[in-house]
Design an enzyme around this catalytic site. Structure first.
Site, short mmCIF file in Angstrom:
data_model
loop_
_atom_site.label_atom_id
_atom_site.label_comp_id
_atom_site.label_asym_id
_atom_site.label_seq_id
_atom_site.Cartn_x
_atom_site.Cartn_y
_atom_site.Cartn_z
N THR A 1 11.75 -6.75 -11.30
CA THR A 1 11.46 -8.15 -11.53
C THR A 1 10.15 -8.54 -10.85
O THR A 1 9.92 -8.19 -9.69
CB THR A 1 12.61 -9.03 -10.99
OG1 THR A 1 13.82 -8.65 -11.64
CG2 THR A 1 12.34 -10.50 -11.23
N GLY B 1 -1.85 -6.39 -0.08
CA GLY B 1 -2.14 -7.80 0.11
C GLY B 1 -2.28 -8.24 1.55
O GLY B 1 -3.17 -9.01 1.89
N HIS B 2 -1.39 -7.76 2.43
CA HIS B 2 -1.38 -8.34 3.78
C HIS B 2 -2.57 -7.92 4.63
O HIS B 2 -2.81 -8.51 5.69
CB HIS B 2 -0.06 -8.02 4.49
CG HIS B 2 0.10 -6.60 4.91
ND1 HIS B 2 -0.08 -6.19 6.22
CD2 HIS B 2 0.45 -5.49 4.22
CE1 HIS B 2 0.16 -4.89 6.31
NE2 HIS B 2 0.48 -4.44 5.10
N GLY C 1 0.79 -1.22 0.00
CA GLY C 1 0.00 0.00 0.00
C GLY C 1 0.82 1.27 0.00
O GLY C 1 0.47 2.25 -0.68
N THR C 2 1.90 1.29 0.75
CA THR C 2 2.72 2.50 0.82
C THR C 2 3.31 2.86 -0.54
O THR C 2 3.24 4.01 -0.99
CB THR C 2 3.86 2.33 1.85
OG1 THR C 2 3.28 2.23 3.16
CG2 THR C 2 4.81 3.51 1.82
N CYS D 1 3.46 6.74 17.29
CA CYS D 1 4.33 6.76 18.48
C CYS D 1 5.77 6.75 18.00
O CYS D 1 6.18 5.83 17.29
CB CYS D 1 4.05 5.55 19.37
SG CYS D 1 4.98 5.53 20.90
#
Length: 420
Positions: free
Chosen positions: A247, A210-211, A74-75, A348
C-alpha cells in the site's frame, strides 16, 4: 539553528532534522482519506497526489516518473536493487554469478551481498580503494574485463557515509555500460548534497533515502531504468511496476518530495556554505590537534593540488578524523557530555567497539580504525556550531587519550576479515 538551544547536532549523515516543508506536507496528506489503489473518489484523489509527488521527485533526480519506485528507505532500496538485479540476471544466465564491489559500502549493501554469497551462489569480486577511499577507474575496468563473462552486476557507493569520499561515478558507469553490466549505485549520502542525474548512461538502479535530507523516517526510493529487469523481493498487489508491492504510504511520499525540493532548491549555494564550514572545522582540528589524521578525499586535484569544484571528491558536509591513542567511543561520549552530537562512523555490537571497515579498507591499522570521529554537517549547521566543537574538542581528546585504547582481545573483530 540547532535541534535544541543548548546542543550542537553534527550527525546529519545518520539522520537530518525533519524540514518544516516536509512536516506540513505530511500533516496535510495524513488528514485526507483514501488508498491510492482504490477506485472511488477518495482513492483517486490520493493517487493523484502520489503521482504528482512522483513527477516532482523524478524532475529533481533527472529521472522519468515511471523510474521512481517508492520503498521504506535506503536499506530496502539497496536490498531490492542488489537482490533484484542479481536474481534477474542469474536466472537468465546461470554463468553470471559474480558481483563487483568495494569494501567501503554501507552495511545495507555489504550484508546483502554476503547473503547472496551464502544462500544464492554469488561470488564477490572486490576492487580495492586507495588511501583516500577512492576507486581507481582503471582497476575497476580491469576487474570488469577479467570477469566479463561471469559478472551478474556491479555496485558502488556514490559517496561514503563515513569518510565522505565521492566516487567517479560517471566514469565507472561508462565502464559498466560498455560491458552491458547492470550497475547499482547507493546514492543515499549523495542525494541532497550533490546533483544526481539518473539519466546518465550506465546506471541501472539507484538507492536514495528521505530522512537523510529532512523527510520523515520510513520513506525512500529505488530508481529503476525503464528497460531494467529487476526481480521483486516482495509480492502482493503489484504496485510500483510489480517490483515493490505494498500500500502506498501517501503522506510519507508527499513529504519526501517536499523535502527533496527544499534540499535542492539552492543546492549550489548550500554546497558552498557547507563546504566552507567543513573546511573551517578541518583546519581548526588540524591546528588544535596536529596528530589528528583527516580521512577521505579532498576537493583538490591529486596531481596539481589545485581546487576542484565542491563535492567533486568529498561530500560538502563531511569531516572525519582519526584521533590516535583513544577510542572513538570515548570521544563520542565526551563530546556528547559537552553538548556536541557526533558519530564514530563505525559499528558497535553489544557495547564492543569494532574498527571502521571503511577506514580499514583504506589501509589504516586496527587502532586507527577504532579511533574515528565523524562530524556531518547539514542545513541546520551554523558557524557557531563549528566554533562550539573547536572550543571543547581538545579537552575531550585529552581526556579520551588518558583513558587509552581498549585491550586487544579475541572480542575485537575486524569487519569483513573473512575477505582478507
Amino acid at each position: 539553528m540547532n535541534t535544541s538551544a543548548d546542543r550542537v547536532y553534527l550527525d546529519h549523515a545518520a539522520t537530518s532534522p525533519t524540514r518544516p516543508e516536509a512536516i506540513e506536507a505530511f500533516v496535510d496528506q495524513s488528514q485526507r482519506i483514501g488508498n491510492a489503489s482504490s477506485l472511488h473518489t477518495a482513492g483517486r484523489g490520493t493517487k493523484l497526489r502520489v503521482e504528482d509527488a512522483r513527477d516532482r521527485l523524478a524532475a529533481v533526480l533527472g529521472a522519468h516518473p515511471t523510474e521512481v519506485i517508492y520503498t521504506s528507505g535506503g536499506t530496502e532500496s539497496d536490498n531490492l536493487g542488489l537482490q533484484g538485479l542479481y536474481h534477474a540476471r542469474h536466472r537468465r544466465d546461470p554463468r553470471r554469478h559474480q558481483i563487483l564491489f568495494t569494501g567501503i559500502e554501507h552495511a545495507a549493501v555489504i550484508d546483502t551481498l554476503e547473503a547472496l554469497e551464502a544462500h544464492h551462489g554469488a561470488e564477490l569480486i572486490q576492487v580495492p580503494v586507495d588511501a583516500t577511499g577512492r576507486v581507481e577507474v582503471e582497476a575497476w575496468k580491469d576487474a570488469i574485463d577479467q570477469h566479463a563473462d561471469q559478472l551478474a552486476l556491479a555496485t558502488m557507493m556514490y559517496a561514503n557515509n563515513e569518510i565522505g569520499t565521492v566516487q567517479p561515478i560517471a566514469e565507472l558507469a561508462e565502464a559498466t555500460a560498455a560491458a552491458e553490466l547492470p550497475f547499482h549505485v547507493d546514492a543515499v549520502q549523495a542525494f541532497g548534497a550533490l546533483e544526481l542525474h539518473f539519466d546518465h548512461p550506465g546506471v541501472t538502479t539507484m538507492a536514495i533515502s528521505g530522512h537523510k535530507i529532512g523527510a520523515p523516517i520510513g520513506i525512500g526510493a529505488l530508481l529503476v531504468r525503464r528497460d531494467a529487469q529487476v526481480a521483486p523481493v516482495l509480492f502482493g498487489g503489484g504496485q510500483e511496476r510489480d517490483i515493490r508491492s505494498g500500500t502506498m504510504a501517501s503522506a510519507l511520499i508527499v513529504s519526501f518530495t517536499a523535502a527533496a525540493e527544499a534540499a535542492t532548491a539552492n543546492q549550489q549555494v548550500e554546497r558552498e556554505r557547507l563546504s566552507g564550514l567543513r573546511d573551517r572545522l578541518i583546519a581548526g582540528i588540524q591546528q588544535a590537534i596536529p596528530e589528528a589524521q583527516l580521512q577521505g578525499d579532498q576537493d583538490r586535484d591529486p596531481e596539481t593540488g589545485q581546487h576542484v569544484p565542491v563535492g567533486t571528491r568529498r561530500l560538502p558536509g563531511n569531516v572525519h578524523f582519526c584521533f590516535p591513542g583513544c577510542e572513538g567511543d570515548s570521544l563520542l561520549f565526551g563530546l556528547d557530555m559537552a553538548g556536541i552530537e557526533s558519530s564514530t562512523g563505525s559499528a558497535c555490537t553489544a557495547g564492543v567497539s569494532r574498527p571502521s571497515h571503511v577506514v580499514s579498507a583504506t589501509g589504516a591499522d586496527e587502532q586507527m580504525a577504532r579511533s574515528t570521529q565523524r562530524f556531518s554537517l547539514g542545513y541546520t549547521t551554523t558557524e557557531a556550531d563549528i566554533q562550539a566543537v573547536l572550543s571543547v574538542l581538545p579537552g575531550v581528546y585529552a581526556s579520551a587519550q588518558r583513558a587509552g585504547m581498549a585491550g586487544q582481545d579475541s572480542h575485537i573483530v575486524t569487519a569483513n576479515s573473512h575477505r582478507g
